[in-house]
Design an enzyme around this catalytic site. Structure first.
Site, mmCIF file in Angstrom:
data_model
loop_
_atom_site.group_PDB
_atom_site.id
_atom_site.type_symbol
_atom_site.label_atom_id
_atom_site.label_comp_id
_atom_site.label_asym_id
_atom_site.label_seq_id
_atom_site.Cartn_x
_atom_site.Cartn_y
_atom_site.Cartn_z
ATOM 1 N N ARG A 114 0.865 -1.173 -0.028
ATOM 2 C CA ARG A 114 0.097 -0.118 0.017
ATOM 3 C C ARG A 114 1.045 1.169 -0.089
ATOM 4 O O ARG A 114 0.499 2.202 -0.641
ATOM 5 C CB ARG A 114 -0.945 0.134 1.219
ATOM 6 C CG ARG A 114 -2.141 0.883 1.468
ATOM 7 C CD ARG A 114 -2.771 0.681 2.526
ATOM 8 N NE ARG A 114 -3.692 1.719 3.022
ATOM 9 C CZ ARG A 114 -3.810 2.881 3.629
ATOM 10 N NH1 ARG A 114 -2.454 2.924 4.099
ATOM 11 N NH2 ARG A 114 -4.749 3.576 4.082
ATOM 12 N N HIS A 198 -6.067 9.556 0.408
ATOM 13 C CA HIS A 198 -7.455 9.654 0.754
ATOM 14 C C HIS A 198 -7.948 10.571 -0.383
ATOM 15 O O HIS A 198 -9.021 11.538 0.145
ATOM 16 C CB HIS A 198 -7.806 9.991 2.016
ATOM 17 C CG HIS A 198 -7.312 8.900 3.095
ATOM 18 N ND1 HIS A 198 -7.632 7.757 3.049
ATOM 19 C CD2 HIS A 198 -6.430 8.953 3.842
ATOM 20 C CE1 HIS A 198 -7.189 6.818 3.845
ATOM 21 N NE2 HIS A 198 -6.185 7.729 4.431
#
Length: 310
Positions: A114, A198
């Site tokens: 990630r 995000h």
């Protein structure tokens, strides 16, 4: 006490974190993480250097290991179990490990991947994040919409009332830093992350992460795990996998998560990991609701006593 266990994410790391703990399980967890990753995470956490620990692909597994080390120590105390689990951004992976939905070794390799995907999605120096203080959520939405330039500028973390982090291309973030006060904010400060997490700049990274998530086993958690994405608890592996994908390119709804937990009967929070960031946010979201850190042994002992006696 009916409590929820909260796991912190990126930004809570520091060289020497959990250094005050002498319990063997803490050392063993860092060593287990090193073996799973194939590099010496334990030495990096203990000795640094700080710049290397701050690299996203190093930070994420290091913090996950710290969160789980304290979780394992917590479990060894024979305490009442939490009624719910949640983690801020990266911390959601720790929550899933704690809930038995994801194996620790798989989670370590996933968050390392990630971090690599996030870092490669936007070249260093082209993206950023800023915390806007003193505007409500709708006002931050309007602030982002008012950006007159090209490029992405979006709310990324709804952390607490009056504290929202925005993310996007660096010129847009710099515009926020220069203009937020004129739009009514009390202040705006740059967040020390080169990766604009995000927001929609992470969409390709999220799709690649979804492929990696398809290679690991996910199970129904034994304790409800509330997702950043929508403050709901997912139970089916397919829905958990999708939530972890979408979490990467959509905002962290932390205020909503804490409010949902309280509405469900949670009477207190324990922050399971280094630092006190989530305790601070919790006190602003839910005034009067206990929020207890565990970053030092004395604080850990106080949290143990609190959940036992109520």
């Amino acid at each position: 006490m009916n409590y929820a266990m909260l796991f912190p994410g990126q930004g809570s790391q520091s060289v020497g974190m959990l250094g005050g703990y002498t319990a063997p399980v803490v050392r063993q967890t860092f060593e287990e993480a090193s073996d799973a990753l194939g590099w010496d995470l334990a030495v990096l956490v203990r000795e640094g250097p700080e710049q290397e620990l701050g690299r996203t692909q190093r930070t994420q597994p290091a913090l996950l290991a710290a969160d789980i080390a304290l979780w394992r120590l917590w479990q060894a105390q024979s305490l009442p179990a939490p009624s719910a689990l949640a983690g801020h951004s990266l911390g959601e992976y720790a929550a899933l490990v704690a809930g038995g939905a994801l194996d620790f070794a798989d989670a370590l390799r996933l968050v390392e991947r990630r971090g690599q995907l996030m870092q490669s999605a936007v070249p260093e120096g082209e993206g950023g994040m800023a915390a806007v203080i003193g505007l409500d959520d709708a006002q931050v939405d309007a602030l982002c919409a008012a950006y007159p330039g090209e490029g992405v500028l979006e709310p990324a973390n709804f952390n607490s009332p009056g504290q929202v982090v925005v993310a996007g291309h660096l010129p847009a973030v710099e515009w926020v830093l220069a203009n937020a006060k004129a739009q009514g904010a009390r202040m705006a400060v740059k967040v020390p992350m080169s990766v604009p997490s995000h927001c929609s700049l992470m969409r390709d990274a999220a799709d690649a992460l979804y492929l990696a998530l398809g290679e690991v086993t996910l199970r129904t958690p034994s304790v409800p795990v509330f997702h950043n994405l929508d403050a709901r608890s997912g139970r089916e592996p397919a829905s958990i996998r999708a939530a972890l994908r979408d979490q990467l390119h959509r905002p962290v709804r932390w205020t909503q998560t804490i409010e949902t937990l309280i509405a469900g009967g949670v009477a207190g929070f324990v922050e399971c990991g280094p630092g006190k960031v989530l305790c601070g946010l919790g006190k602003r979201i839910a005034k009067g609701v206990p929020a207890l850190p565990t970053d030092e042994p004395d604080a850990f002992d106080k949290a143990c006593a609190a959940v036992t006696t109520g």
